[in-house]
Design an enzyme around this catalytic site. Structure first.
Site, PDB file in Angstrom:
ATOM      1  N   HIS A 190       9.526   2.800  -0.369  1.00 17.86           N
ATOM      2  CA  HIS A 190       9.480   1.350  -0.614  1.00 17.86           C
ATOM      3  C   HIS A 190       9.134   1.117  -2.090  1.00 17.86           C
ATOM      4  O   HIS A 190       8.349   1.872  -2.674  1.00 17.86           O
ATOM      5  CB  HIS A 190       8.434   0.706   0.305  1.00 17.86           C
ATOM      6  CG  HIS A 190       8.493  -0.786   0.277  1.00 17.86           C
ATOM      7  ND1 HIS A 190       7.931  -1.521  -0.735  1.00 17.86           N
ATOM      8  CD2 HIS A 190       9.091  -1.684   1.107  1.00 17.86           C
ATOM      9  CE1 HIS A 190       8.162  -2.810  -0.515  1.00 17.86           C
ATOM     10  NE2 HIS A 190       8.865  -2.931   0.604  1.00 17.86           N
TER      11      HIS A 190
ATOM     12  N   GLU B 126       7.180  -0.800  -3.513  1.00 13.64           N
ATOM     13  CA  GLU B 126       5.745  -0.913  -3.818  1.00 13.64           C
ATOM     14  C   GLU B 126       5.111   0.472  -3.914  1.00 13.64           C
ATOM     15  O   GLU B 126       4.195   0.696  -4.711  1.00 13.64           O
ATOM     16  CB  GLU B 126       5.060  -1.795  -2.755  1.00 13.64           C
ATOM     17  CG  GLU B 126       5.443  -3.258  -2.963  1.00 13.64           C
ATOM     18  CD  GLU B 126       5.437  -4.113  -1.716  1.00 13.64           C
ATOM     19  OE1 GLU B 126       4.881  -3.695  -0.692  1.00 13.64           O
ATOM     20  OE2 GLU B 126       6.019  -5.212  -1.774  1.00 13.64           O
TER      21      GLU B 126
ATOM     22  N   GLU C 286      16.945  -2.787  -1.196  1.00 12.38           N
ATOM     23  CA  GLU C 286      16.003  -3.861  -1.497  1.00 12.38           C
ATOM     24  C   GLU C 286      15.914  -4.055  -3.007  1.00 12.38           C
ATOM     25  O   GLU C 286      15.162  -3.325  -3.678  1.00 12.38           O
ATOM     26  CB  GLU C 286      14.614  -3.506  -0.972  1.00 12.38           C
ATOM     27  CG  GLU C 286      14.564  -3.307   0.522  1.00 12.38           C
ATOM     28  CD  GLU C 286      13.193  -3.620   1.074  1.00 12.38           C
ATOM     29  OE1 GLU C 286      13.111  -4.498   1.927  1.00 12.38           O
ATOM     30  OE2 GLU C 286      12.206  -3.011   0.632  1.00 12.38           O
TER      31      GLU C 286
ATOM     32  N   GLY D 249       9.568 -10.481  -2.054  1.00 12.61           N
ATOM     33  CA  GLY D 249       8.381 -11.344  -2.091  1.00 12.61           C
ATOM     34  C   GLY D 249       8.449 -12.423  -3.159  1.00 12.61           C
ATOM     35  O   GLY D 249       7.449 -13.064  -3.459  1.00 12.61           O
TER      36      GLY D 249
ATOM     37  N   SER E 264      13.302 -11.193   0.553  1.00  6.03           N
ATOM     38  CA  SER E 264      13.174 -12.622   0.854  1.00  6.03           C
ATOM     39  C   SER E 264      14.111 -13.097   1.970  1.00  6.03           C
ATOM     40  O   SER E 264      14.602 -14.228   1.948  1.00  6.03           O
ATOM     41  CB  SER E 264      13.359 -13.461  -0.414  1.00  6.03           C
ATOM     42  OG  SER E 264      12.355 -13.128  -1.358  1.00  6.03           O
TER      43      SER E 264
HETATM   44  C1  PEP Z   1       9.848  -5.809   1.714  1.00  3.56           C
HETATM   45  O1  PEP Z   1       8.773  -5.680   1.170  1.00  3.56           O
HETATM   46  O2  PEP Z   1      10.389  -4.823   2.243  1.00  3.56           O
HETATM   47  C2  PEP Z   1      10.468  -7.131   1.691  1.00  3.56           C
HETATM   48  C3  PEP Z   1      11.743  -7.205   1.895  1.00  3.56           C
HETATM   49  O3  PEP Z   1       9.637  -8.195   1.449  1.00  3.56           O
HETATM   50  P1  PEP Z   1      10.028  -9.768   1.475  1.00  3.56           P
HETATM   51  O4  PEP Z   1      10.873  -9.996   2.708  1.00  3.56           O
HETATM   52  O5  PEP Z   1       8.734 -10.477   1.517  1.00  3.56           O
HETATM   53  O6  PEP Z   1      10.827 -10.024   0.233  1.00  3.56           O
END
Ligand code: PEP
Length: 261
Positions: free
Chosen positions: A103, A105, A175, A181, A221
């Protein structure tokens, strides 16, 4: 989502939210609301924090719920002096199905690299867990025009020395970091273009047959108001959802994506 052999996946990544008591209420709420037709159409996955996995497992097992759950990370090591880490065999004992790996993060705050992601993919496979590998570019990379190359390199690194029979089972989550986020969602066409590029990369590294089986999710999002247009793209097989999945009612609406506007 046009290929019948790929069951759509809606996966909620709780990140460091929802404690173990709240997780029991959350899963019970899902159990009240989800019906056979929902489960038949879409695979529902949740990624709770490690401390909640036992509670989630207990509720799911007690009611024979068709909800699957995963871990938000996995150690590359089997056991030993790795304070704070959780091994694949520990997760397997809790009947975890998926390991979310790479991920953004974790890449940003824990310095994970394509090499460490690859080691974790191997650890997941060794323990019969399905890797859900997250890839995607930052805003700088997108603006410099290198989003596709960057993302495909992450795929190549994550899959190094992984045999094709495992690759056809796994899930890739595209992603774009700038959409996580932030409320900034990639357009459905952006999601489709990158998903297709990823599928073509898998076909090149393995075969078209393997590429046709890999499920590719979009994350960034996603909410009930935008999920349907994303899911209508032929190479997008589901979504990885962060913020919107913290509210079980919103997550349920996302799971029922064909009913959304
Ligand atoms: C995520 O952290 O995998 C993600 C997609 O977050 P968000 O939906 O809040 O953008």
């Amino acid at each position: 989502m046009t290929n019948d052999s790929r069951k759509p996946v809606m996966a909620g990544n709780w990140k460091m939210n929802i404690n173990h008591l709240e997780s029991i209420a959350y899963v019970n709420k899902m159990a009240f609301s989800l019906i056979e037709a929902d489960y038949a159409r879409t695979e529902v996955v949740i990624f709770p924090p490690f401390t909640n996995i036992r509670s989630v497992q207990t509720v799911i097992d007690a009611d024979h719920l068709a909800i699957t759950y995963g871990a938000q990370d996995i150690s590359a090591h089997d056991s030993g002096a790795y304070t704070g880490e959780i091994s694949g065999s520990m997760l397997k004992k809790l009947r975890v199905t998926y390991a979310l790996i790479g991920h953004s993060e974790r890449r940003a705050y824990h310095h994970e690299t394509d090499e460490s992601v690859n080691a974790k993919v191997k650890a997941a496979i060794k323990n019969d867990l399905i890797p859900m590998i997250a890839v995607g570019e930052t805003l700088d990379i997108r603006q410099s025009g290198n989003a596709v190359d960057h993302t495909l390199n992450q795929i190549q690194g994550a899959l190094k020395d992984i045999r094709s029979n495992y690759v056809s089972e796994l899930v890739i989550a595209y992603e774009p970091v700038w959409a996580i986020g932030t409320g900034e969602v990639a357009t459905p066409q952006d999601a489709q273009d990158m998903s297709l590029a990823i599928r073509q990369k898998v076909a090149k590294l393995y075969s078209q047959d393997v590429a046709d089986k890999v499920r590719i999710l979009y994350g960034g999002s996603v909410k009930a108001g935008n999920v349907k247009a994303i899911m209508e793209q032929p190479d997008v097989d589901g979504a990885l959802i962060g913020g919107a999945a913290l509210d079980p009612d919103e997550f349920l609406r996302i799971i029922r994506w064909p009913d959304q506007p």
